[in-house]
Design a protein around this motif. Structure first.
Motif, PDB file in Angstrom:
ATOM      1  N   MET A 184       0.825  -1.197   0.000  1.00  0.00           N
ATOM      2  CA  MET A 184       0.000   0.000   0.000  1.00  0.00           C
ATOM      3  C   MET A 184       0.862   1.250   0.000  1.00  0.00           C
ATOM      4  SD  MET A 184      -3.368   0.127   2.312  1.00  0.00           S
ATOM      5  CE  MET A 184      -3.103   1.493   3.388  1.00  0.00           C
ATOM      6  N   MET A 185       1.944   1.215   0.811  1.00  0.00           N
ATOM      7  CA  MET A 185       2.814   2.380   0.872  1.00  0.00           C
ATOM      8  C   MET A 185       3.503   2.615  -0.463  1.00  0.00           C
ATOM      9  SD  MET A 185       4.346   1.959   4.680  1.00  0.00           S
ATOM     10  CE  MET A 185       5.916   2.602   4.242  1.00  0.00           C
ATOM     11  N   THR A 186       3.879   1.526  -1.130  1.00  0.00           N
ATOM     12  CA  THR A 186       4.538   1.690  -2.429  1.00  0.00           C
ATOM     13  C   THR A 186       3.584   2.253  -3.462  1.00  0.00           C
ATOM     14  OG1 THR A 186       5.807  -0.249  -1.850  1.00  0.00           O
ATOM     15  CG2 THR A 186       5.991   0.520  -4.093  1.00  0.00           C
ATOM     16  N   VAL A 187       2.320   1.793  -3.411  1.00  0.00           N
ATOM     17  CA  VAL A 187       1.331   2.335  -4.342  1.00  0.00           C
ATOM     18  C   VAL A 187       1.205   3.842  -4.144  1.00  0.00           C
ATOM     19  CG1 VAL A 187      -1.135   2.466  -4.763  1.00  0.00           C
ATOM     20  CG2 VAL A 187      -0.035   0.281  -4.716  1.00  0.00           C
ATOM     21  N   ALA A 188       1.139   4.245  -2.864  1.00  0.00           N
ATOM     22  CA  ALA A 188       1.018   5.673  -2.586  1.00  0.00           C
ATOM     23  C   ALA A 188       2.224   6.443  -3.122  1.00  0.00           C
ATOM     24  CB  ALA A 188       0.879   5.890  -1.080  1.00  0.00           C
ATOM     25  N   LEU A 189       3.411   5.868  -2.926  1.00  0.00           N
ATOM     26  CA  LEU A 189       4.636   6.536  -3.365  1.00  0.00           C
ATOM     27  C   LEU A 189       4.666   6.700  -4.874  1.00  0.00           C
ATOM     28  CD1 LEU A 189       7.179   7.478  -1.881  1.00  0.00           C
ATOM     29  CD2 LEU A 189       8.240   5.349  -2.543  1.00  0.00           C
ATOM     30  N   ILE A 190       4.372   5.614  -5.590  1.00  0.00           N
ATOM     31  CA  ILE A 190       4.406   5.699  -7.056  1.00  0.00           C
ATOM     32  C   ILE A 190       3.364   6.692  -7.539  1.00  0.00           C
ATOM     33  CG2 ILE A 190       4.234   4.491  -9.224  1.00  0.00           C
ATOM     34  CD1 ILE A 190       4.846   1.990  -8.007  1.00  0.00           C
ATOM     35  N   SER A 191       2.188   6.658  -6.905  1.00  0.00           N
ATOM     36  CA  SER A 191       1.136   7.544  -7.380  1.00  0.00           C
ATOM     37  C   SER A 191       1.552   8.998  -7.210  1.00  0.00           C
ATOM     38  CB  SER A 191      -0.168   7.215  -6.658  1.00  0.00           C
ATOM     39  OG  SER A 191      -0.613   8.280  -5.906  1.00  0.00           O
ATOM     40  N   GLY A 192       2.201   9.299  -6.073  1.00  0.00           N
ATOM     41  CA  GLY A 192       2.671  10.662  -5.864  1.00  0.00           C
ATOM     42  C   GLY A 192       3.699  11.077  -6.896  1.00  0.00           C
ATOM     43  N   GLY A 193       4.683  10.207  -7.122  1.00  0.00           N
ATOM     44  CA  GLY A 193       5.744  10.548  -8.070  1.00  0.00           C
ATOM     45  C   GLY A 193       5.233  10.710  -9.483  1.00  0.00           C
ATOM     46  N   ALA A 194       4.383   9.762  -9.907  1.00  0.00           N
ATOM     47  CA  ALA A 194       3.881   9.821 -11.280  1.00  0.00           C
ATOM     48  C   ALA A 194       3.015  11.050 -11.488  1.00  0.00           C
ATOM     49  CB  ALA A 194       3.087   8.555 -11.599  1.00  0.00           C
ATOM     50  N   SER A 195       2.221  11.376 -10.470  1.00  0.00           N
ATOM     51  CA  SER A 195       1.332  12.510 -10.618  1.00  0.00           C
ATOM     52  C   SER A 195       2.101  13.823 -10.706  1.00  0.00           C
ATOM     53  CB  SER A 195       0.378  12.501  -9.440  1.00  0.00           C
ATOM     54  OG  SER A 195      -0.286  13.674  -9.340  1.00  0.00           O
ATOM     55  N   ALA A 196       3.082  13.997  -9.824  1.00  0.00           N
ATOM     56  CA  ALA A 196       3.868  15.238  -9.866  1.00  0.00           C
ATOM     57  C   ALA A 196       4.571  15.383 -11.209  1.00  0.00           C
ATOM     58  CB  ALA A 196       4.899  15.241  -8.738  1.00  0.00           C
ATOM     59  N   ALA A 197       5.181  14.279 -11.679  1.00  0.00           N
ATOM     60  CA  ALA A 197       5.899  14.349 -12.953  1.00  0.00           C
ATOM     61  C   ALA A 197       4.939  14.607 -14.102  1.00  0.00           C
ATOM     62  CB  ALA A 197       6.661  13.051 -13.188  1.00  0.00           C
ATOM     63  N   ALA A 198       3.722  14.042 -14.014  1.00  0.00           N
ATOM     64  CA  ALA A 198       2.763  14.245 -15.095  1.00  0.00           C
ATOM     65  C   ALA A 198       2.373  15.705 -15.212  1.00  0.00           C
ATOM     66  CB  ALA A 198       1.525  13.384 -14.872  1.00  0.00           C
ATOM     67  N   PHE A 199       2.122  16.343 -14.070  1.00  0.00           N
ATOM     68  CA  PHE A 199       1.720  17.740 -14.155  1.00  0.00           C
ATOM     69  C   PHE A 199       2.869  18.642 -14.558  1.00  0.00           C
ATOM     70  CE2 PHE A 199      -2.629  18.244 -13.427  1.00  0.00           C
ATOM     71  CZ  PHE A 199      -3.040  17.157 -12.692  1.00  0.00           C
ATOM     72  N   MET A 200       4.094  18.324 -14.124  1.00  0.00           N
ATOM     73  CA  MET A 200       5.233  19.115 -14.573  1.00  0.00           C
ATOM     74  C   MET A 200       5.434  18.956 -16.067  1.00  0.00           C
ATOM     75  SD  MET A 200       6.426  20.946 -12.340  1.00  0.00           S
ATOM     76  CE  MET A 200       7.803  21.512 -13.271  1.00  0.00           C
ATOM     77  N   ALA A 201       5.213  17.728 -16.575  1.00  0.00           N
ATOM     78  CA  ALA A 201       5.366  17.501 -18.005  1.00  0.00           C
ATOM     79  C   ALA A 201       4.299  18.255 -18.785  1.00  0.00           C
ATOM     80  CB  ALA A 201       5.272  15.997 -18.301  1.00  0.00           C
ATOM     81  N   GLU A 202       3.085  18.287 -18.229  1.00  0.00           N
ATOM     82  CA  GLU A 202       2.018  19.030 -18.897  1.00  0.00           C
ATOM     83  C   GLU A 202       2.348  20.515 -18.941  1.00  0.00           C
ATOM     84  OE1 GLU A 202      -0.375  21.204 -17.550  1.00  0.00           O
ATOM     85  OE2 GLU A 202      -1.636  21.279 -19.330  1.00  0.00           O
ATOM     86  N   LEU A 203       2.949  21.003 -17.848  1.00  0.00           N
ATOM     87  CA  LEU A 203       3.356  22.399 -17.812  1.00  0.00           C
ATOM     88  C   LEU A 203       4.441  22.676 -18.834  1.00  0.00           C
ATOM     89  CD1 LEU A 203       2.940  24.997 -16.157  1.00  0.00           C
ATOM     90  CD2 LEU A 203       4.818  24.282 -14.754  1.00  0.00           C
ATOM     91  N   GLY A 204       5.376  21.748 -18.942  1.00  0.00           N
ATOM     92  CA  GLY A 204       6.446  21.924 -19.918  1.00  0.00           C
ATOM     93  C   GLY A 204       5.946  21.854 -21.343  1.00  0.00           C
ATOM     94  N   LYS A 205       4.887  21.083 -21.561  1.00  0.00           N
ATOM     95  CA  LYS A 205       4.391  20.914 -22.916  1.00  0.00           C
ATOM     96  C   LYS A 205       3.486  22.065 -23.332  1.00  0.00           C
ATOM     97  CE  LYS A 205       2.296  17.388 -25.763  1.00  0.00           C
ATOM     98  NZ  LYS A 205       3.129  17.642 -26.934  1.00  0.00           N
ATOM     99  N   ASN A 206       2.629  22.509 -22.403  1.00  0.00           N
ATOM    100  CA  ASN A 206       1.673  23.541 -22.786  1.00  0.00           C
ATOM    101  C   ASN A 206       2.025  24.918 -22.279  1.00  0.00           C
ATOM    102  OD1 ASN A 206       0.228  21.511 -23.916  1.00  0.00           O
ATOM    103  ND2 ASN A 206      -1.092  21.221 -22.141  1.00  0.00           N
TER     104      ASN A 206
END
Lengths: 155, 199
Positions: free
Chosen positions: B118-140
């Motif tokens: 459960m803790m690993t799921v939370a960790l991955i979800s946090g990392g992927a989400s932050a990177a996704a929004f930063m990537a969206e910012l970089g793209k748009n």
């Protein structure tokens, strides 16, 4: 009377509900205007998809938290609640993480990408009477609230 | 005689039951390990260098070299660290499942596995989400904050970053399924006259 274990669980879920509600309200109503070299800025949560996601995710969890408060103890739906808790913890962590990433860029900027920091930038320039919009500071408060509730979701 | 039969039935029930599930879980963990490891490696080696001509002095051109690395953005650093930790977690779990079946700590083995998942799921979800929004910012970019998009200048960087994100999200879904299976394992207590049927 109510068993102490159930009372504790109810109390934790109520605190969780309260914190997500506070996060939604704070983020949705933080709204600041500033002018920067005769160009007026208005900062709202709808400016960035990350903040929109944050508000929506926290709103969903608020509604869920509210509904779970009224679930009777013997009901078989508690198994579903166990699974949904996991899903909503993940949703919350991802929304906090996203909003924090964008807030960090807004606060510190990223010089290599020529992104100026948005919070407090005007103070550095020579505009005498302007105060920059600081709505991005609000998110750190929200994030602390929402982070607290994660640990409360497990019982 | 009847008692012995019952005992045999019990043992047969509990030893037959987890076997098909055990292979499925192991395969899922292997896939999740590959996904998160791929995400870590691709993002970790993500780097692009561009040389731009800044000015012309006489006949010589002054060039500036700009690099885009994943370390420039804290969100991507978190992404790499989170996926790295998730890969290590999956690796340890695979080793534990294959070689360390007897390892137990006060009977809490399944509980610890479920909690760590459960803790690993939370960790991955946090990392992927932050990177996704930063990537969206970089793209748009973001017109409200006067932040320009950088993906048109650093196309390879953005492409590789996107690939790492996709791998991480795939790993996240797999980890979620694994976590659910671990929790189900925790809830089922094999009894001889149990009416719970394991799907």
């Amino acid at each position: 009377m109510i068993k102490p274990k159930r009372l504790l669980s109810l109390l934790l879920r109520f605190i969780a509900f309260g914190t997500t509600l506070a996060a939604v309200i704070l983020m949705a109503t933080s709204h600041e205007k500033g002018t920067f070299f005769a160009v007026s800025y208005e900062a709202k949560y709808t400016d960035t998809p990350a903040f929109k996601y944050f508000v929506i995710a926290n709103a969903i969890v608020t509604v869920y938290g509210f509904l779970v408060l009224f679930l009777p103890p013997g009901s078989p739906i508690w198994r579903l609640v166990l699974a949904l808790d996991l899903v909503f913890i993940m949703l919350l962590i991802s929304s906090i993480s996203a909003a924090m990433a964008i807030a960090q860029v807004g606060k510190n900027g990223n010089p290599r990408a020529a992104w100026l920091p948005v919070c407090g930038q005007v103070a550095k320039f020579l505009q005498p009477s302007n105060r920059s919009f600081s709505c991005w500071f609000h998110c750190t408060d929200n994030l602390h609230y929402s982070a607290a509730l994660l640990y409360l979701q497990s019982p | 005689m009847a008692l012995q039969n019952e005992d045999k039935l019990e043992v047969g029930y509990s030893s037959l039951q987890p076997k098909p599930k055990k292979w499925v879980l192991l395969m899922l963990r292997l896939l999740a390990f590959f996904a998160t490891a791929a995400a870590t490696v691709v993002m970790g080696l993500n780097k692009e260098t561009k040389t731009l001509v800044v000015a012309t002095v006489g006949t010589t051109l002054i060039k500036a070299t700009l690099t885009a690395k994943f370390q420039h953005t804290p969100a991507f650093v978190f992404f790499v660290i989170a996926n790295g930790l998730a890969s290590i977690h999956n690796l340890v779990m695979i080793m534990g499942d294959s070689f360390g079946q007897k390892l137990d700590y006060k009977g809490l083995r399944l509980a610890m596995i479920a909690i760590l998942d459960m803790m690993t799921v939370a960790l991955i979800s946090g990392g992927a989400s932050a990177a996704a929004f930063m990537a969206e910012l970089g793209k748009n970019g973001n017109s409200h904050a006067r932040w320009n998009s950088i993906c048109d200048k650093y196309k390879t960087f953005c492409d590789h970053g996107g690939g790492a994100l996709i791998a991480s999200f795939a790993g996240l879904i797999l980890m979620l399924i694994i976590s659910v299976m671990s929790i189900i394992k925790l809830l089922i207590k094999p009894k001889p006259d149990s009416t719970i049927v394991v799907p």
